[in-house]
Design an enzyme around this catalytic site. Structure first.
Site, PDB file in Angstrom:
ATOM      1  N   ILE A  34       5.731  -4.865  10.191  1.00 12.02           N
ATOM      2  CA  ILE A  34       6.033  -4.669   8.849  1.00 12.02           C
ATOM      3  C   ILE A  34       5.590  -3.346   8.818  1.00 12.02           C
ATOM      4  O   ILE A  34       4.070  -3.372   8.706  1.00 12.02           O
ATOM      5  CB  ILE A  34       4.974  -5.390   7.857  1.00 12.02           C
ATOM      6  N   TYR A  58      -2.867 -10.245   4.342  1.00 13.27           N
ATOM      7  CA  TYR A  58      -2.405  -8.736   5.032  1.00 13.27           C
ATOM      8  C   TYR A  58      -4.250  -8.440   5.187  1.00 13.27           C
ATOM      9  O   TYR A  58      -5.063  -8.076   4.522  1.00 13.27           O
ATOM     10  CB  TYR A  58      -2.195  -7.693   4.062  1.00 13.27           C
ATOM     11  N   ARG A 107      -9.142  -0.481   5.571  1.00 12.65           N
ATOM     12  CA  ARG A 107      -8.898   0.477   4.533  1.00 12.65           C
ATOM     13  C   ARG A 107      -9.937  -0.407   3.486  1.00 12.65           C
ATOM     14  O   ARG A 107      -9.585  -0.257   2.376  1.00 12.65           O
ATOM     15  CB  ARG A 107      -7.620  -0.161   3.709  1.00 12.65           C
ATOM     16  N   THR A 141       0.988  -1.095   0.006  1.00 17.67           N
ATOM     17  CA  THR A 141       0.572  -0.127  -0.185  1.00 17.67           C
ATOM     18  C   THR A 141       0.725   1.483  -0.099  1.00 17.67           C
ATOM     19  O   THR A 141       0.317   2.626  -0.487  1.00 17.67           O
ATOM     20  CB  THR A 141      -1.141  -0.146   1.333  1.00 17.67           C
ATOM     21  N   THR A 142       1.887   1.516   0.419  1.00 19.58           N
ATOM     22  CA  THR A 142       2.762   1.874   0.897  1.00 19.58           C
ATOM     23  C   THR A 142       3.926   2.334  -0.058  1.00 19.58           C
ATOM     24  O   THR A 142       4.183   3.850  -0.984  1.00 19.58           O
ATOM     25  CB  THR A 142       3.755   2.137   1.728  1.00 19.58           C
ATOM     26  N   TYR A 186     -13.149  -3.130  -0.909  1.00 17.42           N
ATOM     27  CA  TYR A 186     -14.829  -2.815  -1.313  1.00 17.42           C
ATOM     28  C   TYR A 186     -15.128  -3.854  -1.978  1.00 17.42           C
ATOM     29  O   TYR A 186     -16.569  -3.575  -1.567  1.00 17.42           O
ATOM     30  CB  TYR A 186     -14.765  -1.770  -2.758  1.00 17.42           C
ATOM     31  N   LYS A 224       0.020 -10.624   8.370  1.00 19.75           N
ATOM     32  CA  LYS A 224       0.388  -8.930   8.966  1.00 19.75           C
ATOM     33  C   LYS A 224      -0.951  -8.513   9.434  1.00 19.75           C
ATOM     34  O   LYS A 224      -1.792  -8.241   8.712  1.00 19.75           O
ATOM     35  CB  LYS A 224       0.924  -8.076   7.367  1.00 19.75           C
TER      36      LYS A 224
END
Length: 207
Positions: A206, A136, A141, A47-48, A110, A164
């Site tokens: 992480i 994850y 999010r 994501t980052t 979503y 994660k």
């Protein structure tokens, strides 16, 4: 019991840009900064790392460069998660071809999949390559959370190598650890909860 892919800290590395293109020279400098500091693992196109806005060829270039640069000095983990199972499978295969060590896949965002849907999504990714897969969980999010019971089911798959956990729910983390034990290594996904998560059995962060 599954041996964790790494212990300590993994950097979810950013993807630098220059003139609307990925800046590979800057990315390599960032990689060396992490490696020189002794980082345990590097997550590329998470994501980052702007995974949702990168083209496939850009992701492949980043994966190849990270794998070639890190070699045996750090575990290179490719972010391949999307809300489209077939696309995630295709990304997993592409990443495997670029020499990375492991995969990371976020829960489909979503769509708000059922727990059975999440299970089948992850099994499809896990069986697409020979690489270990890290789940994850970040419901803030994605809009959906992996239930501890689903984590337990997934932990039984030999290629699913860990989780994660970024839900922020330490009670859920404790339950995951109780249900899965050593079959699902866990890393904290929230910097401010790292110490608390490690007290519950997480192997690091992480970050």
């Amino acid at each position: 019991m599954k041996r964790p892919l790494f212990t300590g800290a993994a950097t979810a590395i950013v993807t630098p840009f220059l003139d609307q293109n990925v800046d590979l020279a800057a990315f390599e400098r960032l990689l060396w900064r992490q490696l020189d500091a002794g980082i345990s693992a590097i997550v590329v196109t998470g994501t980052t790392g702007e995974a949702s806005t990168l083209r496939l060829e850009e992701k492949e270039a980043l994966w190849r460069l990270a794998a070639a640069t890190a070699q045996n000095d750090a575990v290179v983990i490719a972010g391949v998660g999307t809300n489209h199972t077939a696309q995630s499978v295709a990304l997993a295969k592409a990443a495997a071809g670029c020499g990375v060590d492991a995969l990371l896949a976020v829960t489909p965002y979503y769509n708000k999949a059922t727990q059975e849907g999440l299970y089948q999504h992850y099994i499809a990714i896990a069986e697409a390559t020979s690489l270990p897969l890290i789940l994850y969980n970040v419901p803030s999010r994605t809009g959906v959370a992996l239930a501890p019971e689903t984590c337990r089911r997934l932990s039984l798959h030999p290629k699913i190598a860990g989780l994660k956990e970024a839900s922020g729910d330490l009670s859920a983390l404790a339950k995951i650890r109780r249900l899965c034990g050593g079959e699902l290594p866990v890393w904290c996904g929230n910097d401010d909860q790292t110490v608390a998560a490690m007290s519950l059995g997480a192997y690091g962060v992480i970050s």
